[in-house]
Design an enzyme around this catalytic site. Structure first.
Site, PDB file in Angstrom:
ATOM      1  N   LYS A  67      37.553  46.640  51.091  1.00  8.40           N
ATOM      2  CA  LYS A  67      38.835  46.983  51.484  1.00  8.40           C
ATOM      3  C   LYS A  67      39.649  46.406  50.248  1.00  8.40           C
ATOM      4  CE  LYS A  67      42.030  44.360  53.489  1.00  8.40           C
ATOM      5  NZ  LYS A  67      42.999  43.718  54.570  1.00  8.40           N
ATOM      6  N   ASP A  71      44.077  49.528  52.038  1.00 11.48           N
ATOM      7  CA  ASP A  71      44.842  48.982  53.232  1.00 11.48           C
ATOM      8  C   ASP A  71      46.164  48.569  52.836  1.00 11.48           C
ATOM      9  OD1 ASP A  71      45.461  48.053  55.668  1.00 11.48           O
ATOM     10  OD2 ASP A  71      44.621  46.189  55.477  1.00 11.48           O
ATOM     11  N   LYS A 110      48.950  50.115  54.557  1.00 15.89           N
ATOM     12  CA  LYS A 110      49.842  50.102  55.742  1.00 15.89           C
ATOM     13  C   LYS A 110      51.248  50.777  55.445  1.00 15.89           C
ATOM     14  CE  LYS A 110      47.896  45.898  57.711  1.00 15.89           C
ATOM     15  NZ  LYS A 110      46.925  45.365  56.866  1.00 15.89           N
ATOM     16  N   ASP A 169      57.035  54.721  55.960  1.00 16.54           N
ATOM     17  CA  ASP A 169      58.232  55.265  55.314  1.00 16.54           C
ATOM     18  C   ASP A 169      58.753  56.534  56.061  1.00 16.54           C
ATOM     19  OD1 ASP A 169      60.203  55.479  53.296  1.00 16.54           O
ATOM     20  OD2 ASP A 169      59.075  54.329  51.887  1.00 16.54           O
ATOM     21  N   THR A 227      48.206  41.666  64.486  1.00 15.87           N
ATOM     22  CA  THR A 227      47.623  40.740  65.264  1.00 15.87           C
ATOM     23  C   THR A 227      48.420  39.389  65.359  1.00 15.87           C
ATOM     24  OG1 THR A 227      46.287  40.444  63.461  1.00 15.87           O
ATOM     25  CG2 THR A 227      45.405  41.549  65.617  1.00 15.87           C
ATOM     26  N   ARG A 287      36.169  36.576  53.883  1.00 16.84           N
ATOM     27  CA  ARG A 287      35.622  35.344  53.724  1.00 16.84           C
ATOM     28  C   ARG A 287      34.516  34.845  54.163  1.00 16.84           C
ATOM     29  NH1 ARG A 287      41.300  32.851  55.570  1.00 16.84           N
ATOM     30  NH2 ARG A 287      41.117  34.727  56.814  1.00 16.84           N
TER      31      ARG A 287
END
Ligand code: C5P
Length: 239
Positions: A36, A63, A65, A68, A122, A210
Site C-alpha cells: 500500500k 490509497d 482516497k 472530487d 475509523t 507496523r
C-alpha cells in the site's frame, strides 16, 4: 469463500522516506503480494515509487482516497490505472455520480484497477462527522450498500464490520486495516483484529503496517501472518 478468493495480505509502507521503504520492500518481495502506497509516501516520492515497487513484483494499492467532482476523479482513476496501480480508494461520500464516473473510467482501461470505497473513516467518533447525525457504523453500512449498487469492487472497513457488509452484499470485497497478530502492539489503532479473526469475518484483503514494517525481522513477521491467513482460510473452507 472459494479458493479464488483466498484473502491476501497488503503491507502498508508508511515511511517518511524512499530509502527505508525500499529496504523493507526488498525483504518482503515474493512473500507479501500487495503493498500500500498512501498519501505520505506518494506525496514525497511521486509516481516513481510505484514503478520501483511494481518492478519488485508487488501489486500496487494506491490509497489516496479520491474525493472530487466526477470528471476529476475519473481522470485520476485513469492516470492511476495507466501508472500500473492495481487497486485504489475513493470516498463513497463523493456520491453516486462520482463513483459511477470512476467505475466507467476504470472499465475503459486495458488493465482496470479495482476500486474500493471508503465508507466512514475509523477516526470519526459519534457526532464528529460534519452535518451527519447517523451513528458511524450504521452510516458505513448504508454507504457499503450504495457502493455495491454503484458497482465498486469493494469497501474499506474494519474487520468488525466485514461480516455485516458481506450479509448485505456477498460479492462486495472487504479490505480491512487494523490487523494485529496476537501479542503485537496496537499502536494508535483501536478496533483491531487478528489475521485469523479477520479472515473468519470475511475480509478479502488484510492491511497491516507496523506489525511487519517495525518488526525486528519484517520477513519473519510477514511469513507468520501469511501462514495464519492461509491456514484459517483452509479451515474456513472445510467448515
Ligand atoms: O501500521 P498499521 O497496521 O496501523 O497501518 C494501517 C494502515 O491502514 C495505515 O496505512 C493506515 O493509514 C491505513 N488505514 C487504517 N484505517 C482505516 C483506513 C486506512 O488504519 N480506516
Amino acid at each position: 469463500m472459494d479458493t479464488a478468493h483466498t484473502p491476501q495480505l497488503v503491507v502498508a509502507l508508511d515511511f517518511p522516506a524512499v530509502q527505508p521503504t525500499l529496504e523493507v520492500a526488498r525483504q518482503l518481495q515474493n512473500i507479501v503480494p500487495w503493498c500500500k502506497v498512501g498519501m505520505e509516501l506518494f506525496t514525497l516520492a511521486g509516481p516513481a515509487i510505484l514503478n520501483e515497487l511494481a518492478g519488485m513484483g508487488f501489486k500496487i494499492f494506491l490509497d489516496l482516497k479520491f474525493y472530487d467532482i466526477p470528471n476529476t476523479v475519473a481522470r485520476a482513476v485513469q492516470a492511476a490505472g495507466l501508472a500500473g496501480v492495481h487497486m485504489l480508494t475513493l470516498h463513497c461520500q463523493g456520491g453516486e455520480r462520482m463513483c459511477r464516473a470512476a467505475v466507467e473510467a476504470a472499465a475503459s482501461l486495458s488493465s482496470p484497477p479495482m476500486l474500493f470505497g471508503v465508507t466512514v473513516l475509523t477516526s470519526f467518533a459519534v457526532g464528529e462527522m460534519p452535518g451527519i447525525q447517523a451513528e458511524p457504523g450504521a452510516f458505513a453500512l448504508m454507504l457499503a450498500r450504495s457502493a455495491a449498487q454503484w458497482n465498486l469492487d469493494g469497501v474499506v472497513c474494519s474487520g468488525h464490520e466485514a461480516a455485516a457488509i458481506k450479509k448485505i452484499s456477498p460479492s462486495l470485497r472487504c479490505l480491512c486495516p487494523g490487523i494485529r497478530p496476537t501479542g503485537s502492539n496496537n499502536n494508535d489503532q483501536r478496533r483491531v483484529m487478528t489475521p485469523a479473526a479477520a479472515v473468519r469475518a470475511g475480509a478479502d484483503f488484510l492491511v497491516t503496517g507496523r506489525p511487519i514494517t517495525a518488526a525486528d525481522d519484517p520477513q519473519e513477521a510477514a511469513l507468520r501472518i501469511t501462514k495464519e491467513i492461509s491456514l484459517t482460510a483452509q479451515s474456513t473452507l472445510k467448515e
